[in-house]
Design a protein around this motif. Structure first.
Motif, PDB file in Angstrom:
ATOM      1  N   UNK A 104       0.821  -1.203   0.000  1.00  0.00           N
ATOM      2  CA  UNK A 104       0.000   0.000   0.000  1.00  0.00           C
ATOM      3  C   UNK A 104       0.860   1.260   0.000  1.00  0.00           C
ATOM      4  N   UNK A 110       8.400  -8.214   2.383  1.00  0.00           N
ATOM      5  CA  UNK A 110       7.461  -8.931   3.251  1.00  0.00           C
ATOM      6  C   UNK A 110       6.398  -9.643   2.418  1.00  0.00           C
ATOM      7  N   UNK A 111       5.926  -8.959   1.396  1.00  0.00           N
ATOM      8  CA  UNK A 111       4.938  -9.580   0.515  1.00  0.00           C
ATOM      9  C   UNK A 111       5.576 -10.697  -0.314  1.00  0.00           C
ATOM     10  N   UNK A 164       3.064   0.689   6.423  1.00  0.00           N
ATOM     11  CA  UNK A 164       2.544  -0.394   7.262  1.00  0.00           C
ATOM     12  C   UNK A 164       3.609  -1.331   7.801  1.00  0.00           C
ATOM     13  N   UNK A 165       4.777  -0.786   8.098  1.00  0.00           N
ATOM     14  CA  UNK A 165       5.763  -1.602   8.808  1.00  0.00           C
ATOM     15  C   UNK A 165       5.171  -1.952  10.175  1.00  0.00           C
ATOM     16  N   UNK A 166       5.468  -3.157  10.664  1.00  0.00           N
ATOM     17  CA  UNK A 166       5.049  -3.505  12.019  1.00  0.00           C
ATOM     18  C   UNK A 166       6.132  -2.969  12.959  1.00  0.00           C
ATOM     19  N   UNK A 167       5.835  -1.900  13.703  1.00  0.00           N
ATOM     20  CA  UNK A 167       6.910  -1.175  14.390  1.00  0.00           C
ATOM     21  C   UNK A 167       7.563  -1.962  15.514  1.00  0.00           C
ATOM     22  N   UNK A 168       6.852  -2.965  16.046  1.00  0.00           N
ATOM     23  CA  UNK A 168       7.379  -3.694  17.201  1.00  0.00           C
ATOM     24  C   UNK A 168       8.282  -4.847  16.785  1.00  0.00           C
ATOM     25  N   UNK A 180       3.581 -17.741  10.630  1.00  0.00           N
ATOM     26  CA  UNK A 180       2.254 -17.945  11.211  1.00  0.00           C
ATOM     27  C   UNK A 180       1.231 -18.433  10.198  1.00  0.00           C
ATOM     28  N   UNK A 209       0.694   3.624   2.309  1.00  0.00           N
ATOM     29  CA  UNK A 209       1.273   3.712   3.655  1.00  0.00           C
ATOM     30  C   UNK A 209       2.171   2.487   3.816  1.00  0.00           C
ATOM     31  N   UNK A 233      15.068  -1.890  13.703  1.00  0.00           N
ATOM     32  CA  UNK A 233      13.621  -1.668  13.797  1.00  0.00           C
ATOM     33  C   UNK A 233      13.195  -0.665  12.727  1.00  0.00           C
ATOM     34  N   UNK A 290       7.210 -12.913   9.770  1.00  0.00           N
ATOM     35  CA  UNK A 290       5.987 -13.156  10.541  1.00  0.00           C
ATOM     36  C   UNK A 290       4.941 -13.994   9.791  1.00  0.00           C
ATOM     37  N   UNK A 291       4.558 -13.528   8.601  1.00  0.00           N
ATOM     38  CA  UNK A 291       3.499 -14.243   7.882  1.00  0.00           C
ATOM     39  C   UNK A 291       3.926 -15.642   7.432  1.00  0.00           C
TER      40      UNK A 291
END
Ligand SMILES: Nc1ncnc2c1ncn2[C@@H]1O[C@H](COP(=O)(O)OP(=O)(O)O)[C@@H](O)[C@H]1O
Ligand SMILES: [Mg+2]
Lengths: 240, 221
Positions: A83, A149-150, A87-91, A104, A85, A133, A100-101
């Motif tokens: 997208x 990531x995608x 949309x990084x996962x900041x944590x 999981x 934005x 980070x 992650x994906x």
């Protein structure tokens, strides 16, 4: 193959997609241009089933996206989407963001996911940022991380929604270079973009959206060289 | 008029008993927080579920927890349920009452924290093929807990202080209960309660400090 047949979509009274017909073949790079509010983003979110549609049909490799029996979570593994934005996962660190994906959703082992993440981060030129980070990354780097990531899900298709629009001008180039690289590798892509030069360069076909209608679709030489639709002519005149 | 003579030695001789009580107080506070956080996460899930019954359940819980005295909540967990033939020990009732209160307040804190997390975060997760629960668990929840960390620390302090309400349901093994029993025995009222107050103070300060230390380990981003 992504097949979009007579798709209609409204938000309340506002009809945002007014009967879109479009087919994207495997290996094709399609870019979508058009004014703001013309329905480009909505179409992408309909393709991956984040938004329901009111009429028509979208199929991805023969699977009907908006069929009740379709497992959307499974379908989305095939459809990478990035997208505007970041949309990084900041944590999570850059590496963890990408892992992650696969961990999981695809239930990959840590080693497997990590190997894939490192490969994809190298692919987008972030090989030296794995343990950082996201807050430490520039916008362009965050956006490339989102692409990695995608890609780590090994999608068959990549959808990009104005991925350079939120970037400072000097950072646009590095992200477009990543998209060019993917295109040259044969990735099937739908790119919504305002970067006309880029669209002209990488696209097999370019589609022009205007007020919920796909007003024209043609190879870039034709669409930019000899536009037929009057709205497209106006649009191109305004963007140059 | 002012003819009270301080006898600190007599009170200080009881310090070991009071410190035992302090351990029970901390035990209740820690348990009630651990369970309270889990319940608050569940209540938050209920609120986000879009299912009316679950939302109503969560809202009712939060409203009662935040808008009635904690004393009432603990009382209900003991004498209230006893009316229906359910009999809990004072320890259990106190634990249930405080946990109920914790969960309600924490759920409200979580709701506030969620407002600070953009919808696009879970959308990004969904786009990667995650289920709504996975996106919540792995993307939203960790960020939510960080934002709500300070309110959680405050609630922990409240939980410590709320244990003093246990005496109303016959609790006598926690710090406040022990102190009250000792007072009945020795009548060193001021000294005993002053010592208890200092112990309460030290516990809450230590919790604050510990929480800050833990935060530096937990949150590296
Ligand atoms: N979730 C939504 N609710 C209501 N209206 C929306 C929503 N998303 C988009 N719209 C409206 O739909 C129209 C098309 O939006 P969009 O697809 O984002 O256009 P584009 O990406 O071409 O700029 C706009 O008028 C926008 O305001
Ligand atoms: Mg858009």
């Amino acid at each position: 193959m992504i097949k979009i047949e007579n798709v209609r979509k409204s938000f309340g009274q506002l009809e945002v997609l007014k009967g879109i017909d479009l087919t994207v073949e495997k290996g094709e790079v399609l870019t979508i241009i058009g004014g703001s509010g013309s329905g480009k983003s909505t179409l992408l979110t309909c393709i991956n089933g984040l938004e329901p549609i009111d009429a028509g049909r979208i199929t991805v490799d023969g699977t009907v996206v908006h069929d009740k029996s379709t497992d959307l979570n499974k379908l989305r593994r095939k459809l990478g989407i990035v997208f505007q934005q970041f949309n990084a996962f900041p944590h999570l660190t850059v590496l963890e963001n990408v892992m992650l994906a696969p961990r999981k959703v695809l239930k990959q082992s840590r080693a497997e996911a990590e190997a894939m993440a490192i490969k994809q981060l190298g692919h987008v030129g972030l090989g030296d940022k794995v343990d950082v980070y996201p807050s430490r990354l520039s916008g362009g780097q965050q956006q490339r991380m989102a692409i990695a990531r995608a890609l780590a899900m090994s999608p068959g298709y990549m959808l990009f929604d104005e991925v350079t629009s939120a970037l400072d001008p000097q950072l646009v180039g590095e992200v477009l270079d990543t998209l060019r690289l993917l295109a040259s590798e044969g990735m099937t892509m739908i790119c919504v973009t305002h970067e006309m030069k880029f669209a002209r360069e990488v696209s097999d076909r370019v589609a022009f959206f205007h007020k919920g209608v796909m007003a024209e679709i043609a190879p870039p030489e034709k669409l930019f060289g000899a536009p037929e639709d009057p709205e497209l002519q106006k649009f191109l005149a305004a963007t140059h | 008029m002012f003819n009270y003579t301080f006898q600190w030695n007599q009170a200080l001789a009881r310090l070991p008993q009071m410190l035992d009580g302090a351990l029970v107080t901390m035990q209740i506070a820690i348990l009630s927080m651990a369970i309270g956080v889990l319940l608050a996460i569940l209540l938050t899930g209920c609120r986000l579920s879009g299912i009316r019954v679950l939302q109503g359940f969560a809202v009712t819980w939060v409203e009662i927890a935040r808008n009635t005295p904690a004393l009432f909540q603990i009382y209900m967990a003991h004498f209230g349920v006893a009316s229906f033939g359910i009999h809990f020990s004072p320890f259990t009732s106190l634990l249930i009452g405080i946990t109920f209160n914790n969960a309600g307040y924490l759920a409200e804190n979580f709701r506030g924290a969620l407002k600070a997390i953009s919808d696009t975060q879970s959308r990004a997760g969904r786009s990667l093929g995650m289920t709504p629960v996975q996106a919540f668990r792995y993307i939203v929840l960790p960020q939510m807990l960080r934002i709500a960390y300070l309110p959680m620390t405050n609630q922990m302090v409240w939980a410590i202080l709320m244990t003093s309400l246990g005496v109303t349901v016959g609790m006598n093994s926690d710090l406040y209960g022990v102190t009250q029993d000792l007072n009945a025995l020795t009548f060193r009222t001021f000294e005993l309660f002053a010592i208890a107050a200092v112990i309460f103070y030290v516990i809450t300060k230590v919790i604050g400090l510990g929480a800050r230390l833990l935060a530096t380990r937990l949150f590296r981003y």
